[in-house]
Design an enzyme around this catalytic site. Sequence first.
Site, PDB file in Angstrom:
ATOM      1  N   ARG A  15      20.591  11.547 -22.659  1.00  0.00           N
ATOM      2  CA  ARG A  15      19.227  12.354 -22.578  1.00  0.00           C
ATOM      3  C   ARG A  15      18.462  11.611 -23.675  1.00  0.00           C
ATOM      4  O   ARG A  15      17.483  10.941 -23.154  1.00  0.00           O
ATOM      5  CB  ARG A  15      19.338  13.945 -23.201  1.00  0.00           C
ATOM      6  N   ASP A  16      18.651  11.756 -24.922  1.00  0.00           N
ATOM      7  CA  ASP A  16      17.504  11.368 -25.929  1.00  0.00           C
ATOM      8  C   ASP A  16      17.660   9.605 -25.747  1.00  0.00           C
ATOM      9  O   ASP A  16      16.468   8.878 -25.772  1.00  0.00           O
ATOM     10  CB  ASP A  16      17.864  11.650 -27.441  1.00  0.00           C
ATOM     11  N   HIS A 207      19.403  15.684 -36.605  1.00  0.00           N
ATOM     12  CA  HIS A 207      19.049  15.034 -35.671  1.00  0.00           C
ATOM     13  C   HIS A 207      18.178  13.748 -36.132  1.00  0.00           C
ATOM     14  O   HIS A 207      16.928  13.843 -36.437  1.00  0.00           O
ATOM     15  CB  HIS A 207      18.330  15.701 -34.610  1.00  0.00           C
ATOM     16  N   HIS A 209      16.647   9.932 -36.297  1.00  0.00           N
ATOM     17  CA  HIS A 209      16.498   8.759 -35.780  1.00  0.00           C
ATOM     18  C   HIS A 209      16.407   7.548 -36.847  1.00  0.00           C
ATOM     19  O   HIS A 209      16.267   8.123 -37.843  1.00  0.00           O
ATOM     20  CB  HIS A 209      15.060   8.489 -34.959  1.00  0.00           C
ATOM     21  N   CYS A 240      11.598   9.007 -28.461  1.00  0.00           N
ATOM     22  CA  CYS A 240      10.856   9.935 -27.434  1.00  0.00           C
ATOM     23  C   CYS A 240       9.582   9.109 -27.058  1.00  0.00           C
ATOM     24  O   CYS A 240       9.047   8.445 -27.786  1.00  0.00           O
ATOM     25  CB  CYS A 240      10.637  10.968 -28.551  1.00  0.00           C
ATOM     26  N   ASN A 249      18.370   6.977 -31.972  1.00  0.00           N
ATOM     27  CA  ASN A 249      18.863   7.777 -32.682  1.00  0.00           C
ATOM     28  C   ASN A 249      20.067   7.266 -33.767  1.00  0.00           C
ATOM     29  O   ASN A 249      20.490   5.920 -33.344  1.00  0.00           O
ATOM     30  CB  ASN A 249      19.771   8.685 -32.106  1.00  0.00           C
TER      31      ASN A 249
HETATM   32  P1  HMG Z   1       1.999  20.736 -18.484  1.00  0.00           P
HETATM   33  O1  HMG Z   1       1.298  19.645 -17.602  1.00  0.00           O
HETATM   34  O2  HMG Z   1       1.376  21.269 -19.540  1.00  0.00           O
HETATM   35  O3  HMG Z   1       2.622  21.821 -17.568  1.00  0.00           O
HETATM   36  O4  HMG Z   1       3.224  19.930 -19.187  1.00  0.00           O
HETATM   37  P2  HMG Z   1       2.071  22.727 -16.438  1.00  0.00           P
HETATM   38  O5  HMG Z   1       2.902  24.095 -16.641  1.00  0.00           O
HETATM   39  O6  HMG Z   1       0.792  22.890 -16.493  1.00  0.00           O
HETATM   40  O7  HMG Z   1       2.540  21.993 -15.258  1.00  0.00           O
HETATM   41  C1  HMG Z   1       1.829  20.820 -14.716  1.00  0.00           C
HETATM   42  C2  HMG Z   1       2.848  20.031 -13.488  1.00  0.00           C
HETATM   43  O8  HMG Z   1       4.166  19.999 -14.113  1.00  0.00           O
HETATM   44  C3  HMG Z   1       2.985  21.055 -12.235  1.00  0.00           C
HETATM   45  O9  HMG Z   1       3.469  19.943 -11.303  1.00  0.00           O
HETATM   46  C4  HMG Z   1       4.440  21.674 -12.618  1.00  0.00           C
HETATM   47  O10 HMG Z   1       5.285  22.008 -11.335  1.00  0.00           O
HETATM   48  C5  HMG Z   1       5.276  20.562 -13.493  1.00  0.00           C
HETATM   49  P3  HMG Z   1       2.227  19.755 -10.311  1.00  0.00           P
HETATM   50  O11 HMG Z   1       1.401  20.892  -9.670  1.00  0.00           O
HETATM   51  O12 HMG Z   1       1.118  18.883 -11.115  1.00  0.00           O
HETATM   52  O13 HMG Z   1       2.943  18.832  -9.288  1.00  0.00           O
HETATM   53  N1  HMG Z   1       6.179  21.020 -14.439  1.00  0.00           N
HETATM   54  C6  HMG Z   1       7.368  20.747 -14.337  1.00  0.00           C
HETATM   55  N2  HMG Z   1       8.238  20.064 -13.610  1.00  0.00           N
HETATM   56  C7  HMG Z   1       9.459  19.757 -13.682  1.00  0.00           C
HETATM   57  N3  HMG Z   1      10.135  20.544 -14.719  1.00  0.00           N
HETATM   58  C8  HMG Z   1       9.456  21.234 -15.556  1.00  0.00           C
HETATM   59  C9  HMG Z   1       8.067  21.447 -15.303  1.00  0.00           C
HETATM   60  N4  HMG Z   1       6.965  22.252 -16.009  1.00  0.00           N
HETATM   61  C10 HMG Z   1       5.873  22.027 -15.444  1.00  0.00           C
HETATM   62  N5  HMG Z   1      10.225  22.029 -16.590  1.00  0.00           N
HETATM   63  C11 HMG Z   1       5.694  20.030 -19.857  1.00  0.00           C
HETATM   64  C12 HMG Z   1       4.080  20.714 -20.013  1.00  0.00           C
HETATM   65  C13 HMG Z   1       6.363  20.667 -21.074  1.00  0.00           C
HETATM   66  C14 HMG Z   1       6.152  20.397 -18.562  1.00  0.00           C
HETATM   67  C15 HMG Z   1       5.472  18.573 -19.905  1.00  0.00           C
HETATM   68  O14 HMG Z   1       4.548  18.253 -21.073  1.00  0.00           O
HETATM   69  C16 HMG Z   1       6.894  17.804 -20.338  1.00  0.00           C
HETATM   70  O15 HMG Z   1       7.467  17.665 -19.132  1.00  0.00           O
HETATM   71  N6  HMG Z   1       7.111  17.387 -21.523  1.00  0.00           N
HETATM   72  C17 HMG Z   1       8.253  16.861 -21.654  1.00  0.00           C
HETATM   73  C18 HMG Z   1       8.301  16.102 -22.622  1.00  0.00           C
HETATM   74  C19 HMG Z   1       9.807  15.557 -22.992  1.00  0.00           C
HETATM   75  O16 HMG Z   1      10.629  15.422 -22.476  1.00  0.00           O
HETATM   76  N7  HMG Z   1       9.901  14.800 -24.398  1.00  0.00           N
HETATM   77  C20 HMG Z   1      11.043  14.116 -24.663  1.00  0.00           C
HETATM   78  C21 HMG Z   1      11.956  15.124 -25.226  1.00  0.00           C
HETATM   79  S1  HMG Z   1      11.583  16.093 -26.726  1.00  0.00           S
HETATM   80  C22 HMG Z   1      12.651  14.794 -27.650  1.00  0.00           C
HETATM   81  O17 HMG Z   1      13.019  13.670 -27.477  1.00  0.00           O
HETATM   82  C23 HMG Z   1      12.630  15.059 -29.141  1.00  0.00           C
HETATM   83  C24 HMG Z   1      14.187  15.533 -29.856  1.00  0.00           C
HETATM   84  O18 HMG Z   1      14.988  14.489 -29.393  1.00  0.00           O
HETATM   85  C25 HMG Z   1      14.022  15.797 -31.282  1.00  0.00           C
HETATM   86  C26 HMG Z   1      13.490  14.789 -31.881  1.00  0.00           C
HETATM   87  O19 HMG Z   1      13.839  13.756 -31.880  1.00  0.00           O
HETATM   88  O20 HMG Z   1      12.413  15.156 -32.369  1.00  0.00           O
HETATM   89  C27 HMG Z   1      14.490  16.956 -28.539  1.00  0.00           C
HETATM   90 MG    MG Z   2      15.091  12.816 -30.554  1.00  0.00          MG
END
Ligand code: HMG
Ligand code: MG
Length: 303
Positions: A15-16, A207, A209, A240, A249
């Site tokens: 994933r990450d 966690h 990096h 990310c 990481n």
């Molecule tokens: P948004 O645009 O605010 O969402 O995004 P919305 O509810 O307004 O929906 C907009 C569109 O997104 C719609 O589609 C929804 O259907 C779709 P459209 O009508 O435009 O075709 N949608 C989705 N589709 C699939 N799955 C969903 C979903 N939700 C809405 N769950 C949202 C908000 C959270 C969805 C967006 O900002 C997003 O996907 N962000 C993800 C970012 C991400 O994955 N970042 C990396 C992971 S975090 C990380 O790596 C950190 C970590 O490792 C710890 C660390 O190191 O800090 C965990």
């Molecule tokens: Mg991370």
Amino acid sequence: MNLPSRVKLVEVGPRDGLQNEKQPVPAAIKIELVHRLQAAGLTEIEVTSFVSPKWVPQMADNAEVMAGVNRKPGVRYSVLTPNLQGFEAATQSRPDEIVVFGAASEAFSQKNINCSIADSIERFRPVAQAALAKGLTVRGAISCAVGCPYEGEIAPERVAMVARLMHGIGVQHVGVADTIGVGTPLKVQRALEAALTVYTIDQISGHFHDTYGMALANTLASLQMGVWQFDTSVAGLGGCPYAKGATGNVASEDVVYLLHGMGIETGIDLDKLVDAGAFISDFLQRKPNSRAATALLNKRAQA
Ligand code: HMG
Ligand code: MG
């Protein structure tokens, strides 16, 4: 010193590790990676995320990857779910655990999940409720727990605040995340202490990096506090897309080498883990970003 005798690693490579890769990685490769990781003895694997495919195209094959994994008894498979839409999609894939991911930085919360910290908690609330009702465990990630690419240094009180909010909605475990790898041991310890004002030592993980090469030192500093759960990524993959400048990481191989060298059990076969890292690194056409893996691969080549 309060060193644990056993440590649990949550392998976040699929994933990450892969979410930040520009080139598409086929589902079959991701599935094979999970198989190799579980064969190496990993019992917790963060497989994918159910996020918007527009935001993170690499994770668009989430359901396919989950469906392709031959589940090994005793292994727990987790997925990231930012909202109810993601949770509902994820449940079809039968994860054991879901991860909601918030941040100790307002700016990062906006960039990463397009809402404020307060709004993110309101989005996570029904996710946590629904997951708990289905008997799934709920983990929370607290990003930018020591530093943020947009806001700079983050005060430990911010971590305590997010931990309190997560605890309030039923999140059972929190990962204290140094998203951009700027932390140094004492700062990381303060962030962990902040989480420990809300959660117990058995309910938190690190966690880290490795952007500035501090992740192993930060892991050791956490171990000295008794922290015994860590997210790590095979071959040091990771990052990310919404945390500019952040690299991978801490490498699982390096952490396993550290732990085994200190007589701390992990249940992981380091040689097989190195093989898993070599497999994905070969596919990505680069060397594993792990000093221990490099040393062991060189030793094998010389034997
Ligand atoms: P948004 O645009 O605010 O969402 O995004 P919305 O509810 O307004 O929906 C907009 C569109 O997104 C719609 O589609 C929804 O259907 C779709 P459209 O009508 O435009 O075709 N949608 C989705 N589709 C699939 N799955 C969903 C979903 N939700 C809405 N769950 C949202 C908000 C959270 C969805 C967006 O900002 C997003 O996907 N962000 C993800 C970012 C991400 O994955 N970042 C990396 C992971 S975090 C990380 O790596 C950190 C970590 O490792 C710890 C660390 O190191 O800090 C965990
Ligand atoms: Mg991370």
